[in-house]
Design an enzyme around this catalytic site. Structure first.
Site, PDB file in Angstrom:
ATOM      1  N   HIS A   1      -9.788  13.916   0.700  1.00 11.58           N
ATOM      2  CA  HIS A   1      -9.220  14.993  -0.104  1.00 11.58           C
ATOM      3  C   HIS A   1      -9.727  16.307   0.470  1.00 11.58           C
ATOM      4  O   HIS A   1     -10.939  16.492   0.609  1.00 11.58           O
ATOM      5  CB  HIS A   1      -9.698  14.904  -1.557  1.00 11.58           C
ATOM      6  CG  HIS A   1      -9.294  13.674  -2.278  1.00 11.58           C
ATOM      7  ND1 HIS A   1      -8.280  13.658  -3.200  1.00 11.58           N
ATOM      8  CD2 HIS A   1      -9.775  12.412  -2.223  1.00 11.58           C
ATOM      9  CE1 HIS A   1      -8.163  12.435  -3.697  1.00 11.58           C
ATOM     10  NE2 HIS A   1      -9.062  11.666  -3.110  1.00 11.58           N
TER      11      HIS A   1
ATOM     12  N   THR B   1      -8.337   5.395  -6.344  1.00 10.80           N
ATOM     13  CA  THR B   1      -7.224   4.722  -7.019  1.00 10.80           C
ATOM     14  C   THR B   1      -6.232   4.117  -6.038  1.00 10.80           C
ATOM     15  O   THR B   1      -5.486   3.215  -6.406  1.00 10.80           O
ATOM     16  CB  THR B   1      -6.487   5.681  -7.973  1.00 10.80           C
ATOM     17  OG1 THR B   1      -6.016   6.806  -7.236  1.00 10.80           O
ATOM     18  CG2 THR B   1      -7.401   6.146  -9.105  1.00 10.80           C
TER      19      THR B   1
ATOM     20  N   ASP C   1      -1.299  16.379  -2.504  1.00 11.68           N
ATOM     21  CA  ASP C   1      -1.631  15.448  -3.577  1.00 11.68           C
ATOM     22  C   ASP C   1      -0.647  15.683  -4.725  1.00 11.68           C
ATOM     23  O   ASP C   1      -0.336  16.824  -5.038  1.00 11.68           O
ATOM     24  CB  ASP C   1      -3.066  15.681  -4.050  1.00 11.68           C
ATOM     25  CG  ASP C   1      -3.567  14.580  -4.965  1.00 11.68           C
ATOM     26  OD1 ASP C   1      -3.043  14.468  -6.100  1.00 11.68           O
ATOM     27  OD2 ASP C   1      -4.473  13.848  -4.550  1.00 11.68           O
TER      28      ASP C   1
ATOM     29  N   CYS D   1       0.831  -1.206   0.000  1.00 13.50           N
ATOM     30  CA  CYS D   1       0.000   0.000   0.000  1.00 13.50           C
ATOM     31  C   CYS D   1       0.868   1.259   0.000  1.00 13.50           C
ATOM     32  O   CYS D   1       1.654   1.483   0.924  1.00 13.50           O
ATOM     33  CB  CYS D   1      -0.922  -0.006   1.221  1.00 13.50           C
ATOM     34  SG  CYS D   1      -1.880   1.515   1.390  1.00 13.50           S
TER      35      CYS D   1
ATOM     36  N   GLY E   1     -13.798   6.699  -8.350  1.00 13.22           N
ATOM     37  CA  GLY E   1     -12.523   7.373  -8.569  1.00 13.22           C
ATOM     38  C   GLY E   1     -11.444   7.034  -7.562  1.00 13.22           C
ATOM     39  O   GLY E   1     -10.362   7.614  -7.613  1.00 13.22           O
TER      40      GLY E   1
ATOM     41  N   HIS F   1      -4.293   1.084   8.270  1.00 15.67           N
ATOM     42  CA  HIS F   1      -4.840   0.774   6.946  1.00 15.67           C
ATOM     43  C   HIS F   1      -6.292   0.303   7.035  1.00 15.67           C
ATOM     44  O   HIS F   1      -6.599  -0.678   7.708  1.00 15.67           O
ATOM     45  CB  HIS F   1      -4.007  -0.325   6.272  1.00 15.67           C
ATOM     46  CG  HIS F   1      -4.489  -0.645   4.893  1.00 15.67           C
ATOM     47  ND1 HIS F   1      -4.015   0.008   3.791  1.00 15.67           N
ATOM     48  CD2 HIS F   1      -5.415  -1.521   4.453  1.00 15.67           C
ATOM     49  CE1 HIS F   1      -4.624  -0.463   2.713  1.00 15.67           C
ATOM     50  NE2 HIS F   1      -5.488  -1.398   3.097  1.00 15.67           N
TER      51      HIS F   1
ATOM     52  N   CYS G   1       0.300   3.429   3.139  1.00 15.60           N
ATOM     53  CA  CYS G   1       0.947   2.852   4.328  1.00 15.60           C
ATOM     54  C   CYS G   1       2.431   3.203   4.316  1.00 15.60           C
ATOM     55  O   CYS G   1       3.009   3.558   5.349  1.00 15.60           O
ATOM     56  CB  CYS G   1       0.770   1.337   4.378  1.00 15.60           C
ATOM     57  SG  CYS G   1      -0.880   0.767   4.849  1.00 15.60           S
TER      58      CYS G   1
ATOM     59  N   HIS H   1      -6.617   2.780   0.363  1.00 19.03           N
ATOM     60  CA  HIS H   1      -6.340   3.106   1.759  1.00 19.03           C
ATOM     61  C   HIS H   1      -7.204   4.332   2.000  1.00 19.03           C
ATOM     62  O   HIS H   1      -7.104   5.317   1.261  1.00 19.03           O
ATOM     63  CB  HIS H   1      -4.844   3.431   1.924  1.00 19.03           C
ATOM     64  CG  HIS H   1      -4.419   3.775   3.315  1.00 19.03           C
ATOM     65  ND1 HIS H   1      -3.460   3.046   3.975  1.00 19.03           N
ATOM     66  CD2 HIS H   1      -4.787   4.768   4.157  1.00 19.03           C
ATOM     67  CE1 HIS H   1      -3.248   3.585   5.178  1.00 19.03           C
ATOM     68  NE2 HIS H   1      -4.047   4.636   5.300  1.00 19.03           N
TER      69      HIS H   1
ATOM     70  N   HIS I   1      -8.844   7.713   2.588  1.00 20.23           N
ATOM     71  CA  HIS I   1      -8.237   9.036   2.589  1.00 20.23           C
ATOM     72  C   HIS I   1      -9.273  10.089   2.233  1.00 20.23           C
ATOM     73  O   HIS I   1     -10.196   9.845   1.482  1.00 20.23           O
ATOM     74  CB  HIS I   1      -7.037   9.122   1.630  1.00 20.23           C
ATOM     75  CG  HIS I   1      -7.335   8.771   0.215  1.00 20.23           C
ATOM     76  ND1 HIS I   1      -7.511   7.476  -0.218  1.00 20.23           N
ATOM     77  CD2 HIS I   1      -7.462   9.547  -0.889  1.00 20.23           C
ATOM     78  CE1 HIS I   1      -7.737   7.468  -1.525  1.00 20.23           C
ATOM     79  NE2 HIS I   1      -7.720   8.721  -1.953  1.00 20.23           N
TER      80      HIS I   1
END
Length: 117
Positions: A105, A98, A35, A9, A96, A51, A12, A101, A103
């Protein structure tokens, strides 16, 4: 297994410091970093260090950690001096996601349209 570091990952590896990233904030349970393909003037990812594949799994298995991630999004927005911003969790490839894990935005610094996508 959920909550445990995954060797394959990317996030990770970033959380452990094995892959470089532009870290903007770190707590005991979260890491926030720029990003690499920003979609707004401010585009920062906030991840739990543990994770979980996506936001739904994170919220179900570790609601207090999910709250830490949301708290960190506010702290990032405050540090970036954003008076308005968007927080997005993509769950599943069709939405969307990708990197699998969980997260968030944090997007800001420009007007946002609705509906997104």
């Amino acid at each position: 297994m959920a909550g445990e570091t995954q060797d394959d990952c990317l996030f990770c590896k970033i959380a452990e410091g094995h892959v470089p990233a532009t870290i903007v904030r770190e707590t005991e349970t979260t890491v926030a970093f720029q990003d690499i393909n920003p979609q707004a003037p401010v585009h920062i990812l906030v991840i739990p260090k543990a994770h979980y594949e996506n936001a739904a799994e994170l919220a179900t298995a570790a609601p207090e950690l999910a709250a830490d991630v949301l708290r960190a999004t506010k702290e990032v927005a405050d540090e970036q001096k954003l008076d308005s911003y968007r927080v997005v969790f993509n769950t599943g490839a069709g939405a969307g996601q990708t990197v699998f894990h969980a997260h968030a935005h944090v997007l800001g610094g420009r007007g946002m349209q609705w509906p997104p996508g």
